[in-house]
Design a protein around this motif. Structure first.
Motif, PDB file in Angstrom:
ATOM      1  N   PHE A 288       0.843  -1.191   0.000  1.00  0.00           N
ATOM      2  CA  PHE A 288       0.000   0.000   0.000  1.00  0.00           C
ATOM      3  C   PHE A 288       0.887   1.253   0.000  1.00  0.00           C
ATOM      4  O   PHE A 288       2.064   1.191   0.390  1.00  0.00           O
ATOM      5  CB  PHE A 288      -0.892   0.016   1.248  1.00  0.00           C
ATOM      6  N   PRO A 289       0.335   2.391  -0.427  1.00  0.00           N
ATOM      7  CA  PRO A 289       1.118   3.642  -0.431  1.00  0.00           C
ATOM      8  C   PRO A 289       1.700   4.012   0.927  1.00  0.00           C
ATOM      9  O   PRO A 289       2.756   4.656   0.996  1.00  0.00           O
ATOM     10  CB  PRO A 289       0.096   4.683  -0.910  1.00  0.00           C
ATOM     11  N   ASP A 290       1.040   3.623   2.037  1.00  0.00           N
ATOM     12  CA  ASP A 290       1.546   3.977   3.360  1.00  0.00           C
ATOM     13  C   ASP A 290       2.605   3.002   3.878  1.00  0.00           C
ATOM     14  O   ASP A 290       3.090   3.141   5.006  1.00  0.00           O
ATOM     15  CB  ASP A 290       0.399   4.071   4.369  1.00  0.00           C
ATOM     16  N   ASN A 346      -3.820  -1.612  -7.201  1.00  0.00           N
ATOM     17  CA  ASN A 346      -3.575  -0.492  -8.099  1.00  0.00           C
ATOM     18  C   ASN A 346      -2.673   0.527  -7.396  1.00  0.00           C
ATOM     19  O   ASN A 346      -2.314   0.366  -6.227  1.00  0.00           O
ATOM     20  CB  ASN A 346      -4.893   0.139  -8.557  1.00  0.00           C
ATOM     21  N   VAL A 347      -2.285   1.573  -8.098  1.00  0.00           N
ATOM     22  CA  VAL A 347      -1.275   2.506  -7.593  1.00  0.00           C
ATOM     23  C   VAL A 347      -1.678   3.145  -6.267  1.00  0.00           C
ATOM     24  O   VAL A 347      -0.851   3.265  -5.352  1.00  0.00           O
ATOM     25  CB  VAL A 347      -0.986   3.603  -8.650  1.00  0.00           C
ATOM     26  N   ASP A 348      -2.948   3.529  -6.116  1.00  0.00           N
ATOM     27  CA  ASP A 348      -3.348   4.208  -4.878  1.00  0.00           C
ATOM     28  C   ASP A 348      -3.887   3.245  -3.823  1.00  0.00           C
ATOM     29  O   ASP A 348      -4.366   3.672  -2.770  1.00  0.00           O
ATOM     30  CB  ASP A 348      -4.365   5.327  -5.168  1.00  0.00           C
ATOM     31  N   GLY A 349      -3.812   1.934  -4.080  1.00  0.00           N
ATOM     32  CA  GLY A 349      -4.176   0.950  -3.069  1.00  0.00           C
ATOM     33  C   GLY A 349      -5.655   0.823  -2.788  1.00  0.00           C
ATOM     34  O   GLY A 349      -6.051   0.346  -1.718  1.00  0.00           O
ATOM     35  N   THR A 350      -6.504   1.218  -3.752  1.00  0.00           N
ATOM     36  CA  THR A 350      -7.951   1.174  -3.516  1.00  0.00           C
ATOM     37  C   THR A 350      -8.639   0.009  -4.234  1.00  0.00           C
ATOM     38  O   THR A 350      -9.815  -0.267  -3.966  1.00  0.00           O
ATOM     39  CB  THR A 350      -8.608   2.477  -3.984  1.00  0.00           C
ATOM     40  N   ARG A 372     -11.766  -0.612  -2.075  1.00  0.00           N
ATOM     41  CA  ARG A 372     -11.697  -0.048  -0.730  1.00  0.00           C
ATOM     42  C   ARG A 372     -12.555   1.213  -0.674  1.00  0.00           C
ATOM     43  O   ARG A 372     -12.336   2.164  -1.428  1.00  0.00           O
ATOM     44  CB  ARG A 372     -10.252   0.290  -0.380  1.00  0.00           C
TER      45      ARG A 372
END
Length: 381
Positions: A288-290, A346-350, A372
């Protein structure tokens, strides 16, 4: 004269009784051997099942039940040459099971015998026309496999070992990947499916460390008489269970992992730090991005392993988070009765895409996705 006749009759009865007893003993042994082999097979201990089934098939070559189990066992440990041999025999049996054609086709495809494989996929489709997978396989365009081959260069990297190394993803400035390479310490735990170590997640800090190499020349140098640094055991004799780091068992493909010993020189490969890696399989992850990681693991959570109703420890997905990757939470749509795993984001983790053999799919494992929502919860796949 009468006594002589009586003695002959008694002697004949004695011989017949001996033959009968021997026949019963032999039959009981056959049944006991097959029962033991079946128990290993049903417990997913495929290497052990093959060991039990091989002598049975030497003396009872027409035993279809044993043939089916050994064929499937070889398929599951990815020994496709042997799987092809046994499925070829099975597809000549009457009555024939449709899945034998499917598994034979898969084994052929894994050995790059695509035309023969396609013909068997068509045969399977003719028997099971409702299987959508068979329809796709039977109409595949073999020429399309090489359509864009000139656009890509495939090379063997120095991250490899003689185990299984797979599912790489970018992680910080380097790479995160899954491997069941033999560790540097002795292990009492072994994956009895194929007698190999359990998988873990490894990291390499920078991409510049990854190189393309020639594995054949590397192993040739390692095995040369002039190279004393890399022996397969201490006295250059045939490997035995004493040469393994897994106590009491060994798999010759991982015996003294010479390839990893050579390739890891100069590489900073290390186990992923935090609470993720366990004593069971851990692997196939997405980030994830975080910085949190969603990953695949055997059904093992908070120190407890759970199994399905039929006694199988399935795969589940978990998320590890926190600055030290110390907090693990379970994916809400896991189940003890089917597997979920191999996530990608995906890139933004959703948006999450993953594999599962849950009921209601096309057959075997299928791909599912969920989204998400704004409150951080996943929608139903």
């Amino acid at each position: 004269m009468m006594n002589s006749t009586i003695y002959k009759t008694l002697f004949t009865l004695y011989l017949l009784s001996l033959l009968t007893i021997n026949s019963v003993v032999a039959q009981n042994k056959k049944e006991a051997d097959l029962t033991r082999a079946t128990a290993e097979f049903k417990s997913l201990r495929y290497v052990s099942a093959i060991k039990e089934l091989s002598p049975i098939l030497k003396t009872d070559t027409a035993n279809v039940k044993a043939q089916e189990m050994i064929a499937y066992s070889y398929k599951m440990i990815k020994n496709y040459e042997e799987a092809m041999y046994w499925y070829e025999k099975l597809t000549k049996q009457l009555p024939v099971k449709p899945e034998w054609f499917l598994y034979y086709a898969e084994a052929l495809a894994n050995n790059q015998q695509y035309e023969h494989s396609e013909a068997l996929y068509r045969k399977y489709y003719s028997l099971i026309p409702t299987d959508k997978r068979a329809a796709a396989f039977s109409t595949s365009n073999l020429d399309g496999l090489n359509k864009n081959s000139g656009n890509w260069k495939v090379g063997f990297t120095n991250l490899n070992s003689q185990g299984s190394d797979y599912s790489p993803i970018f992680y910080n400035d380097g790479l995160l990947f899954t491997s069941n390479r033999a560790g540097k310490r002795f292990s009492r735990r072994i994956f009895q499916w194929d007698n190999t170590p359990f998988s873990n997640l490894y990291t390499i800090p920078t991409l510049k460390e990854i190189k393309v190499i020639d594995p054949d020349s590397l192993m040739s140098i390692a095995g040369s008489k002039n190279n004393k640094n890399y022996r397969f055991n201490d006295d250059d004799t045939a490997p035995t269970s004493n040469d393994t780091k897994t106590i009491g068992n060994y798999n010759t493909s991982l015996e003294r992992d010479t390839m990893a010993l050579l390739l890891e020189k100069g590489l900073n490969i290390s186990l992923l730090k935090g609470a993720l890696n366990s004593k069971f399989h851990d692997g196939s992850a997405a980030i994830f991005p975080d910085g949190s990681i969603i990953f695949t693991r055997n059904n093992y959570y908070k120190g407890t392993a759970r199994s399905s109703k039929d006694g199988v420890n399935k795969l589940k997905m978990y998320t590890v988070s926190g600055n030290d990757l110390g907090r693990i939470t379970e994916f809400p749509y896991n189940s003890d009765e089917y597997s979920t795993g191999h996530p990608t984001l995906n890139v933004d983790g959703t948006i999450l895409i993953f594999a599962s053999d849950k009921p209601g799919g096309y057959g075997g494992s299928d791909l599912y996705y969920c989204v998400r929502s704004g409150n951080g919860q996943w929608t139903r796949p």
